[in-house]
Design a protein around this motif. Structure first.
Motif, PDB file in Angstrom:
ATOM      1  N   GLY A   1       0.806  -1.527  -0.015  1.00 39.02           N
ATOM      2  CA  GLY A   1       0.017   0.206  -0.299  1.00 39.02           C
ATOM      3  C   GLY A   1       0.900   1.514   0.013  1.00 39.02           C
ATOM      4  N   GLY A   2      -0.127   2.531  -0.651  1.00 40.33           N
ATOM      5  CA  GLY A   2       1.109   3.580  -0.406  1.00 40.33           C
ATOM      6  C   GLY A   2       1.665   4.446  -1.328  1.00 40.33           C
ATOM      7  N   GLU A   3       2.028   5.249  -1.642  1.00 37.63           N
ATOM      8  CA  GLU A   3       2.635   5.786  -3.041  1.00 37.63           C
ATOM      9  C   GLU A   3       3.717   5.928  -2.547  1.00 37.63           C
ATOM     10  N   ILE A   4       5.119   5.902  -4.007  1.00 35.20           N
ATOM     11  CA  ILE A   4       6.153   6.475  -3.438  1.00 35.20           C
ATOM     12  C   ILE A   4       6.333   7.228  -5.068  1.00 35.20           C
ATOM     13  N   TYR A   5       6.986   8.629  -4.539  1.00 34.67           N
ATOM     14  CA  TYR A   5       7.360   9.679  -5.196  1.00 34.67           C
ATOM     15  C   TYR A   5       8.794   9.856  -5.853  1.00 34.67           C
ATOM     16  N   PHE A   6       9.437  10.215  -7.323  1.00 33.01           N
ATOM     17  CA  PHE A   6      10.307  10.531  -7.070  1.00 33.01           C
ATOM     18  C   PHE A   6      10.417  12.396  -8.016  1.00 33.01           C
ATOM     19  N   LYS A   7      10.972  13.144  -7.638  1.00 39.87           N
ATOM     20  CA  LYS A   7      10.549  14.224  -9.100  1.00 39.87           C
ATOM     21  C   LYS A   7       8.762  14.119  -9.148  1.00 39.87           C
ATOM     22  N   ASP A   8       7.960  14.036  -8.052  1.00 38.48           N
ATOM     23  CA  ASP A   8       6.605  14.709  -7.950  1.00 38.48           C
ATOM     24  C   ASP A   8       6.140  12.822  -9.214  1.00 38.48           C
ATOM     25  N   GLU A   9       6.284  12.023  -9.633  1.00 42.08           N
ATOM     26  CA  GLU A   9       6.221  11.138 -10.549  1.00 42.08           C
ATOM     27  C   GLU A   9       5.982   9.390 -10.220  1.00 42.08           C
ATOM     28  N   LEU A  10       4.526   9.255  -9.898  1.00 46.84           N
ATOM     29  CA  LEU A  10       4.998   8.542  -8.725  1.00 46.84           C
ATOM     30  C   LEU A  10       5.440   6.971  -9.886  1.00 46.84           C
ATOM     31  N   LEU A  11       6.286   6.323  -8.920  1.00 44.48           N
ATOM     32  CA  LEU A  11       7.049   5.370  -9.133  1.00 44.48           C
ATOM     33  C   LEU A  11       6.341   4.103  -9.427  1.00 44.48           C
ATOM     34  N   ASN A  12       5.422   3.414  -8.182  1.00 43.62           N
ATOM     35  CA  ASN A  12       5.065   2.622  -8.397  1.00 43.62           C
ATOM     36  C   ASN A  12       3.923   1.970  -9.578  1.00 43.62           C
ATOM     37  N   ALA A  13       3.257   3.011 -10.309  1.00 43.04           N
ATOM     38  CA  ALA A  13       2.635   3.001 -11.380  1.00 43.04           C
ATOM     39  C   ALA A  13       3.082   2.261 -12.204  1.00 43.04           C
ATOM     40  N   GLY A  14       3.805   1.802 -12.675  1.00 43.25           N
ATOM     41  CA  GLY A  14       4.842   0.668 -13.522  1.00 43.25           C
ATOM     42  C   GLY A  14       6.521   1.000 -13.469  1.00 43.25           C
ATOM     43  N   LYS A  15       6.782   0.576 -15.136  1.00 40.59           N
ATOM     44  CA  LYS A  15       8.430   1.013 -14.595  1.00 40.59           C
ATOM     45  C   LYS A  15       8.220   2.447 -15.688  1.00 40.59           C
ATOM     46  N   LYS A  16       9.439   2.939 -14.574  1.00 42.80           N
ATOM     47  CA  LYS A  16       9.394   3.942 -15.308  1.00 42.80           C
ATOM     48  C   LYS A  16      11.321   4.067 -15.650  1.00 42.80           C
ATOM     49  N   VAL A  17      11.362   3.396 -16.684  1.00 49.00           N
ATOM     50  CA  VAL A  17      13.479   2.996 -16.997  1.00 49.00           C
ATOM     51  C   VAL A  17      14.094   4.258 -16.656  1.00 49.00           C
ATOM     52  N   ASN A  18      13.642   5.309 -17.287  1.00 54.57           N
ATOM     53  CA  ASN A  18      14.616   7.312 -17.324  1.00 54.57           C
ATOM     54  C   ASN A  18      14.576   7.680 -15.350  1.00 54.57           C
ATOM     55  N   ILE A  19      13.497   7.177 -14.954  1.00 57.46           N
ATOM     56  CA  ILE A  19      13.350   6.916 -13.388  1.00 57.46           C
ATOM     57  C   ILE A  19      14.877   6.350 -12.583  1.00 57.46           C
ATOM     58  N   ARG A  20      13.666   4.981 -12.476  1.00 57.30           N
ATOM     59  CA  ARG A  20      14.574   3.407 -11.932  1.00 57.30           C
ATOM     60  C   ARG A  20      16.134   3.962 -12.712  1.00 57.30           C
ATOM     61  N   LYS A  21      16.508   4.887 -13.313  1.00 60.15           N
ATOM     62  CA  LYS A  21      18.213   4.900 -13.747  1.00 60.15           C
ATOM     63  C   LYS A  21      18.547   5.553 -12.573  1.00 60.15           C
ATOM     64  N   ASP A  22      17.389   6.777 -12.200  1.00 60.10           N
ATOM     65  CA  ASP A  22      18.534   8.447 -11.535  1.00 60.10           C
ATOM     66  C   ASP A  22      18.901   7.176 -10.182  1.00 60.10           C
ATOM     67  N   ILE A  23      17.703   6.354  -9.902  1.00 59.66           N
ATOM     68  CA  ILE A  23      18.416   6.207  -8.602  1.00 59.66           C
ATOM     69  C   ILE A  23      19.231   4.549  -8.668  1.00 59.66           C
ATOM     70  N   GLN A  24      19.753   4.533  -7.889  1.00 61.27           N
ATOM     71  CA  GLN A  24      20.573   4.083  -7.279  1.00 61.27           C
ATOM     72  C   GLN A  24      21.298   3.395  -6.035  1.00 61.27           C
ATOM     73  N   MET A  25      21.323   1.834  -6.104  1.00 64.78           N
ATOM     74  CA  MET A  25      21.442   1.482  -4.046  1.00 64.78           C
ATOM     75  C   MET A  25      23.331   0.733  -4.128  1.00 64.78           C
ATOM     76  N   ILE A  26      23.341   0.463  -3.232  1.00 62.10           N
ATOM     77  CA  ILE A  26      24.861   0.707  -2.195  1.00 62.10           C
ATOM     78  C   ILE A  26      24.581  -0.421  -1.629  1.00 62.10           C
ATOM     79  N   PHE A  27      24.977  -1.713  -1.673  1.00 57.06           N
ATOM     80  CA  PHE A  27      24.194  -2.859  -0.460  1.00 57.06           C
ATOM     81  C   PHE A  27      25.689  -2.675   0.926  1.00 57.06           C
ATOM     82  N   GLN A  28      25.431  -3.302   1.826  1.00 58.28           N
ATOM     83  CA  GLN A  28      26.336  -3.234   3.198  1.00 58.28           C
ATOM     84  C   GLN A  28      27.323  -4.817   2.768  1.00 58.28           C
TER      85      GLN A  28
END
Ligand SMILES: Nc1ncnc2c1ncn2[C@@H]1O[C@H](COP(=O)(O)OP(=O)(O)OP(=O)(O)O)[C@@H](O)[C@H]1O
Length: 308
Positions: A68-95
């Motif tokens: 449940g709930g929503e995640i927005y990146f730069k005002d765009e809803l992320l969980n609405a589907g795959k937004k390849v260009n937005i996904r490129k803007d977020i990266q993760m570094i693991f432990q």
């Protein structure tokens, strides 16, 4: 503009059982979490093991199914589907840089992987780009032909950082990025990440159970307990004026490097621990869950029950 907005995020995992393997219950790993991150800041997500920090980070990365709930990146809803260009803007570094880098791949292939997914570079261009990235994180360009085991823990984390910044992301989620490293190397890596943040204009979501490290790195901090927020504030508010008993306990548990204060500190820690046990029911509901956050100042929110 707000860079990341997480609104009432819920991630529940089903528990299955019985001969039909039906869903019999669920683990509410994240249960109604909301926060915002502004461009350029370092936002800390803190809590003990199992409080839901990693699940929150993975949900932002799109690695966990959201209940449940929503995640927005730069005002765009992320969980609405795959937004390849937005996904490129977020990266993760693991432990753990030991297990997050494929031991059978050379550094060139490890760092080039995200580039190959998004950019069509010639072999020569790719090599040049990877060497530039290595230089940016303080490793020699000759490292491209080596394998992860040929590097120290701190160097491996730098390889992870080089891979994470390859696509010029805006937001980097760091999940316990230095917990697997020797204490002597931790400060080095953290300072390097701070320098890199300024240089590349990065925003960090910094996940950690270590309040000492968080104090060094973060501008604002959210404290999680059992899938919910108990408190959120600026670094100063959290460390100088903690208001939820759980935050008070975490802050009291930070080791003091000054040995002269040792006895006093141990006594104070014991006092807060007793207060935590004695007043638990004032701060949590019948199920042991935190209440809704209520504003104390413009920047400080605490999960306290309605008065009266
Ligand atoms: N894929 C999954 N399936 C079932 N339960 C899960 C899954 N991932 C996490 N959990 C559960 O969700 C809860 C929160 O876990 P999470 O890893 O987010 O906590 P954490 O605060 O990051 O802790 P740690 O620092 O130990 O990683 C835990 O009870 C965990 O066992």
């Amino acid at each position: 503009m707000t860079l990341l907005k997480v609104d009432d995020l819920k991630v529940h995992f089903p528990i299955r059982g019985g001969i039909l393997n039906r869903k019999i219950d669920s683990i509410k790993a994240v249960d109604g979490v909301s926060f915002e991150i502004q461009p350029g800041e370092t936002y800390g997500l803190v809590g003990e093991s199992g409080s839901g920090k990693t699940t929150t980070g993975k949900a932002v990365m799109g690695l966990n199914k959201i209940t449940g709930g929503e995640i927005y990146f730069k005002d765009e809803l992320l969980n609405a589907g795959k937004k390849v260009n937005i996904r490129k803007d977020i990266q993760m570094i693991f432990q753990d840089p030991y297990s997050s880098l494929n031991p059978r791949k050379r550094v060139l292939d490890i760092i080039a992987e995200p580039l190959r997914n998004y950019e069509k570079l010639s072999k020569k261009e790719e090599k040049k780009k990877v060497q530039e990235l290595l230089e940016k994180v303080g490793l020699s360009p000759e490292s491209i032909l080596k394998y992860p085991h040929e590097f120290s823990g701190g160097q491996r984390q730098r390889i992870g950082v080089a891979r994470a910044i390859a696509l010029k992301p805006k937001l980097i989620i760091m999940d316990e990025p230095v917990s697997a490293l020797d204490v002597s190397v931790q400060a080095q890596v953290l300072n390097f990440m701070q320098d890199l943040q300024k240089e590349l204009n990065l925003t960090y979501l910094f996940i950690s159970h270590d309040l000492g490290v968080v104090k060094h790195m973060c501008d604002r901090i959210g404290i999680m307990y059992n899938g919910r927020y108990v408190e959120e504030g600026t670094k100063e508010e959290i460390f100088n004026d903690p208001q939820h008993i759980y935050t008070k306990r975490l802050v009291a548990a930070i080791p003091d490097i000054n040995p002269q204060n040792r006895k006093e500190n141990l006594e104070f820690r014991e006092e807060v621990k007793n207060e935590f046990s004695n007043s638990f029911n004032n701060y949590f509901d019948e199920e042991g869950l935190a209440y809704q956050l209520k504003p104390v100042t413009d920047t400080h929110r605490v999960a306290l029950p309605e008065k009266g």
